[in-house]
Scaffold this motif. Structure first.
Motif, PDB file in Angstrom:
ATOM      1  N   TRP A  54       8.457  -7.571  39.790  1.00 37.08           N
ATOM      2  CA  TRP A  54       8.684  -8.927  39.299  1.00 37.08           C
ATOM      3  C   TRP A  54       8.507  -8.995  37.788  1.00 37.08           C
ATOM      4  N   PHE A  57      11.469  -7.344  36.125  1.00 37.51           N
ATOM      5  CA  PHE A  57      12.638  -8.206  36.296  1.00 37.51           C
ATOM      6  C   PHE A  57      12.591  -9.374  35.318  1.00 37.51           C
ATOM      7  N   MET A  58      11.399  -9.947  35.142  1.00 35.76           N
ATOM      8  CA  MET A  58      11.291 -11.097  34.230  1.00 35.76           C
ATOM      9  C   MET A  58      11.321 -10.682  32.767  1.00 35.76           C
ATOM     10  N   ILE A  61      15.414  -9.762  32.379  1.00 39.89           N
ATOM     11  CA  ILE A  61      16.291 -10.937  32.490  1.00 39.89           C
ATOM     12  C   ILE A  61      15.386 -12.159  32.694  1.00 39.89           C
ATOM     13  N   PRO A  62      14.811 -12.696  31.621  1.00 33.37           N
ATOM     14  CA  PRO A  62      13.767 -13.717  31.765  1.00 33.37           C
ATOM     15  C   PRO A  62      14.214 -14.981  32.491  1.00 33.37           C
ATOM     16  N   GLY A  65      15.115 -14.178  36.097  1.00 29.60           N
ATOM     17  CA  GLY A  65      13.923 -13.723  36.811  1.00 29.60           C
ATOM     18  C   GLY A  65      12.993 -14.866  37.175  1.00 29.60           C
ATOM     19  N   VAL A  66      12.729 -15.751  36.228  1.00 25.99           N
ATOM     20  CA  VAL A  66      11.855 -16.897  36.502  1.00 25.99           C
ATOM     21  C   VAL A  66      12.504 -17.837  37.503  1.00 25.99           C
ATOM     22  N   ILE A  68      14.697 -17.121  39.884  1.00 23.48           N
ATOM     23  CA  ILE A  68      14.652 -16.523  41.222  1.00 23.48           C
ATOM     24  C   ILE A  68      13.221 -16.533  41.757  1.00 23.48           C
ATOM     25  N   TYR A  69      12.239 -16.242  40.911  1.00 26.42           N
ATOM     26  CA  TYR A  69      10.841 -16.265  41.359  1.00 26.42           C
ATOM     27  C   TYR A  69      10.455 -17.652  41.863  1.00 26.42           C
TER      28      TYR A  69
END
Length: 135
Positions: A54, A57-58, A61-62, A65-66, A68-69
């Motif tokens: 995670w 990923f963040m 692609i910040p 990523g955020v 999707i999280y």
């Protein structure tokens, strides 16, 4: 028709509005980003590899990523936040109880010492009561 009209710069108030809006959105983004990072490390059910994935990923692609999280794990973020607040409250209450108990012990020792100095308690009775209080 060749002249482009930039309304934000024709009206200084509108330019100030856009500046404030972008600053506000930037601050909201930073708050959300840090909340997600804190939530990743606060989650004890997630293993280390998942946390690392995670984070990577963040970092790569910040925004995605955020987003999707928050979509995937957003519901549990609130639960973990509430659980953390409850744990902090319980620790604070335990500290207060411990501190109040210690203050009561000091008052009791002072009262026992006063009774001993008056002669109402013998030295042996004082020592037994003191040992009982301190244990």
């Amino acid at each position: 028709m060749d002249d482009a009209v930039d309304l934000a710069y024709d009206y200084p108030v509108l330019g100030a509005f856009w500046t404030v809006m972008w600053i506000f959105l930037w601050v909201v983004w930073l708050v959300l980003l840090f909340r997600v990072f804190v939530d990743i490390f606060r989650d004890h059910e997630m293993n280390g590899w998942a946390k690392a994935a995670w984070i990577v990923f963040m970092l790569l692609i910040p925004f995605l990523g955020v987003l999707i999280y928050v979509i995937v794990r957003g519901r549990d973020m609130g639960r973990r936040e509430i659980q953390h607040a409850q744990e902090q409250q319980e620790a604070f209450n335990a500290y207060i109880r411990q501190t109040a108990k210690g203050a009561g012990t000091g008052d009791e020792l002072a009262r026992l010492s006063e009774l001993r100095s008056k002669g109402d308690l013998s030295e042996e009775e004082f020592q037994r009561a003191k040992d009982k209080l301190l244990s």
